[in-house]
Design a protein around this motif. Structure first.
Motif, PDB file in Angstrom:
ATOM      1  N   SER A  93       1.148   5.119  -1.718  1.00 22.60           N
ATOM      2  CA  SER A  93      -0.226   5.620  -1.670  1.00 22.60           C
ATOM      3  C   SER A  93      -1.004   5.266  -2.934  1.00 22.60           C
ATOM      4  O   SER A  93      -2.218   5.479  -2.990  1.00 22.60           O
ATOM      5  CB  SER A  93      -0.240   7.136  -1.462  1.00 22.60           C
ATOM      6  N   SER A  94      -0.337   4.684  -3.902  1.00 21.01           N
ATOM      7  CA  SER A  94      -0.996   4.298  -5.153  1.00 21.01           C
ATOM      8  C   SER A  94      -0.784   2.801  -5.412  1.00 21.01           C
ATOM      9  O   SER A  94      -1.655   1.979  -5.123  1.00 21.01           O
ATOM     10  CB  SER A  94      -0.460   5.147  -6.314  1.00 21.01           C
ATOM     11  N   PHE A  95       0.384   2.430  -5.900  1.00 19.11           N
ATOM     12  CA  PHE A  95       0.657   1.021  -6.196  1.00 19.11           C
ATOM     13  C   PHE A  95       0.665   0.156  -4.944  1.00 19.11           C
ATOM     14  O   PHE A  95       0.316  -1.030  -4.999  1.00 19.11           O
ATOM     15  CB  PHE A  95       1.992   0.888  -6.939  1.00 19.11           C
ATOM     16  N   GLY A  96       1.050   0.729  -3.822  1.00 15.98           N
ATOM     17  CA  GLY A  96       1.021  -0.026  -2.580  1.00 15.98           C
ATOM     18  C   GLY A  96      -0.386  -0.469  -2.223  1.00 15.98           C
ATOM     19  O   GLY A  96      -0.617  -1.628  -1.866  1.00 15.98           O
ATOM     20  N   HIS A  97      -1.326   0.470  -2.335  1.00 20.48           N
ATOM     21  CA  HIS A  97      -2.738   0.136  -2.128  1.00 20.48           C
ATOM     22  C   HIS A  97      -3.197  -0.921  -3.129  1.00 20.48           C
ATOM     23  O   HIS A  97      -3.862  -1.899  -2.777  1.00 20.48           O
ATOM     24  CB  HIS A  97      -3.610   1.378  -2.316  1.00 20.48           C
ATOM     25  N   ALA A  98      -2.870  -0.668  -4.387  1.00 21.75           N
ATOM     26  CA  ALA A  98      -3.351  -1.533  -5.463  1.00 21.75           C
ATOM     27  C   ALA A  98      -2.866  -2.965  -5.277  1.00 21.75           C
ATOM     28  O   ALA A  98      -3.637  -3.924  -5.455  1.00 21.75           O
ATOM     29  CB  ALA A  98      -2.898  -0.984  -6.810  1.00 21.75           C
ATOM     30  N   TYR A  99      -1.593  -3.131  -4.918  1.00 22.24           N
ATOM     31  CA  TYR A  99      -1.078  -4.491  -4.747  1.00 22.24           C
ATOM     32  C   TYR A  99      -1.714  -5.174  -3.540  1.00 22.24           C
ATOM     33  O   TYR A  99      -2.054  -6.363  -3.592  1.00 22.24           O
ATOM     34  CB  TYR A  99       0.441  -4.490  -4.615  1.00 22.24           C
ATOM     35  N   ARG A 100      -1.895  -4.436  -2.467  1.00 22.13           N
ATOM     36  CA  ARG A 100      -2.498  -5.017  -1.263  1.00 22.13           C
ATOM     37  C   ARG A 100      -3.910  -5.530  -1.547  1.00 22.13           C
ATOM     38  O   ARG A 100      -4.317  -6.576  -1.039  1.00 22.13           O
ATOM     39  CB  ARG A 100      -2.535  -3.972  -0.145  1.00 22.13           C
ATOM     40  N   LEU A 101      -4.635  -4.825  -2.384  1.00 20.04           N
ATOM     41  CA  LEU A 101      -6.023  -5.205  -2.662  1.00 20.04           C
ATOM     42  C   LEU A 101      -6.161  -6.208  -3.797  1.00 20.04           C
ATOM     43  O   LEU A 101      -7.042  -7.066  -3.777  1.00 20.04           O
ATOM     44  CB  LEU A 101      -6.839  -3.953  -2.998  1.00 20.04           C
TER      45      LEU A 101
END
Length: 368
Positions: A93-101
Motif C-alpha cells: 500500500s506504500s512502496f508497491g504504489h510508489a514503484y508502480r508509478l
C-alpha cells in the motif's frame, strides 16, 4: 478525492510534527485525535501513505508526491520483519504504489526484501503462510489473501518462481478451506503444523464461528481478484465472483448497500443494535471494480460495476461522510467503521483502511 486531500493533508502536518513515529489507525469522529500505532505494529500503517499515492495518481502534484514519499520512507524497515504476515499490507500500500508509478529501483528492492521476509512464514506441510503466531496451532486468516500481492509482484519483477508458487499454494488451500458451500467465509482456519490437517474453523472478529464477518468476506473478494490478476487461474476468478455474489445478496436491502459488521448478526431486531462497517463496504467496492474488469459476461460486469458505484455513492453520502455531520471533528473521510467483534472492540468510528480503500475505489472508477 478533494475532500480526502484536505483532510489527510492536515493529518500529514500533525504527524510530521510528531516525526512520523506513529500513524493513524482508528478514530472516534467526535474526538480530535486518531488512535495511533507505532510504525512496526499495525497492518494499517501503509495506508496513510497509500491514500496520498491514490491522490497522486488521481491528480498529481509535487506537494502530494512529497507527502506520499515522506509517509512511506519510515516504513522501509517493515520489509525486514518476519514475525508478521502484515508486511504485505504495509509494503504494497506504500512502496508497491510508489514503484508502480515511479519505477525507482530502490523501491523495488524494498518489495523484494519484504517478499523474502514474508516467504519465511510459509509452511510446506500446511501449504499456507502463517498469519498469527500462536502456540495453539498454525493460524491462517482470510485477510492474509491480501498479502499475497507482495509475493506475486516480487515474483513478477524478479522471475523468482518460488514466490509465485508459495502465493499460489496459499490461495489454492484457502479456496478449499476458508469457504463454505455458499461461498461465505470463515475468518480463521487452524491447521496442524505437523501434517497440515485442519483442526478447527472459527472467528476472531466476527459474530460467531458459523457467521460471516463482512470485512473478511470483502478481503476474500479483493484477495482472490488479485490472485487472478497475477495467475489467470480460472478457479480463483470463479471464487472471487462467488464471494462477491454472496456479499451482494446479503446487503441490508436493495437501496441500502452498506453492510453490517457481520452478515449474520441479528440486525433485524428493533431491540439489539448492530453497527455497520464502512471499511468492509469500501474494501469490497474497490475489489469489485477490479473484478468487473476480468469478467467477459457483460450483464455480470455491469451488475458488479453498478453495485460498486452505488456503494461508493452511499459512503460519500451525508449518512457516512464526516464532512456532512456538523458534530464530527476528526480529520477523516467516513465514519461508522467497526473493528470487530462488536461490542467488545470499537465501533462507529473512522478507519484509515476504510478511507484508503474508498480512495482506491474512486480512483479505479475514474479510470473506466
Amino acid at each position: 478525492m478533494g475532500y480526502a486531500n484536505v483532510q489527510y493533508t492536515i493529518l500529514y502536518y500533525q504527524y510530521r510534527d510528531l516525526s512520523f513515529q506513529s500513524f493513524p489507525f482508528i478514530g472516534h469522529p467526535l474526538q480530535t485525535d486518531w488512535i495511533s500505532l507505532p510504525i512496526l505494529h499495525s497492518f494499517t500503517n501503509g495506508f496513510f501513505s497509500g491514500i496520498f499515492w491514490n491522490l497522486l495518481e488521481f491528480n498529481a502534484t509535487q506537494t502530494i508526491l512529497k507527502m506520499a514519499t515522506d509517509l512511506m520512507v519510515p516504513l522501509a524497515s517493515v520489509a525486514h520483519l518476519t514475525d508478521t504476515h502484515d508486511v504485505g499490507f504495509v509494503i504494497m500500500s506504500s512502496f508497491g504504489h510508489a514503484y508502480r508509478l515511479l519505477k525507482l529501483p530502490e523501491y523495488l528492492q524494498i518489495i523484494i526484501t519484504a517478499a523474502s521476509s514474508l516467504s519465511t512464514r510459509y509452511s510446506s506441510e500446511v501449504r499456507c503462510i502463517r498469519s498469527w503466531d500462536s502456540k495453539e496451532g498454525f493460524l491462517v486468516i482470510i485477510d492474509n489473501m491480501m498479502n499475497l500481492e507482495l509475493l506475486f509482484e516480487a515474483s513478477y519483477q524478479t522471475n523468482n518462481q518460488t514466490w509465485h508458487n508459495l502465493a499460489w499454494q496459499h490461495a489454492n488451500r484457502t479456496m478449499y478451506e476458508h469457504f463454505r458451500p455458499d461461498n461465505s467465509t470463515y475468518h480463521v482456519v487452524e491447521y496442524n503444523e505437523t501434517d497440515g490437517s485442519v483442526i478447527r474453523k472459527y472467528t476472531a472478529q466476527g459474530y460467531a464461528d458459523w457467521s460471516t464477518w463482512s470485512r473478511g468476506q470483502a478481503w476474500a473478494v479483493h484477495g482472490f481478484t488479485i490472485a487472478y490478476r497475477y495467475t489467470k487461474y480460472q478457479p480463483f476468478l470463479d471464487k472471487a465472483i462467488g464471494a462477491a455474489n454472496y456479499f451482494l445478496s446479503h446487503l441490508p436491502s436493495s437501496t441500502d448497500s452498506i453492510t453490517y459488521w457481520d452478515f449474520d448478526a441479528p440486525h433485524n431486531s428493533t431491540i439489539v443494535y448492530q453497527p455497520r462497517d464502512t471499511s468492509a463496504a469500501a474494501i469490497f467496492a474497490s475489489g469489485l471494480v477490479e473484478l468487473s474488469q476480468y469478467i467477459t459476461v457483460e450483464e455480470t460486469k455491469d451488475y458488479f460495476l453498478t453495485n460498486a458505484k452505488s456503494i461508493v455513492d452511499q459512503l460519500a453520502s451525508p449518512a457516512y461522510l464526516i464532512l456532512d455531520n456538523k458534530d464530527y471533528i476528526l480529520r477523516a473521510m467516513i465514519a461508522n467503521g467497526t473493528q470487530g467483534p462488536y461490542p467488545d472492540k470499537p465501533y462507529d468510528l473512522a478507519t484509515v483502511f476504510g478511507d484508503y480503500y474508498l480512495t482506491q475505489a474512486v480512483l479505479r472508477l475514474s479510470k473506466l
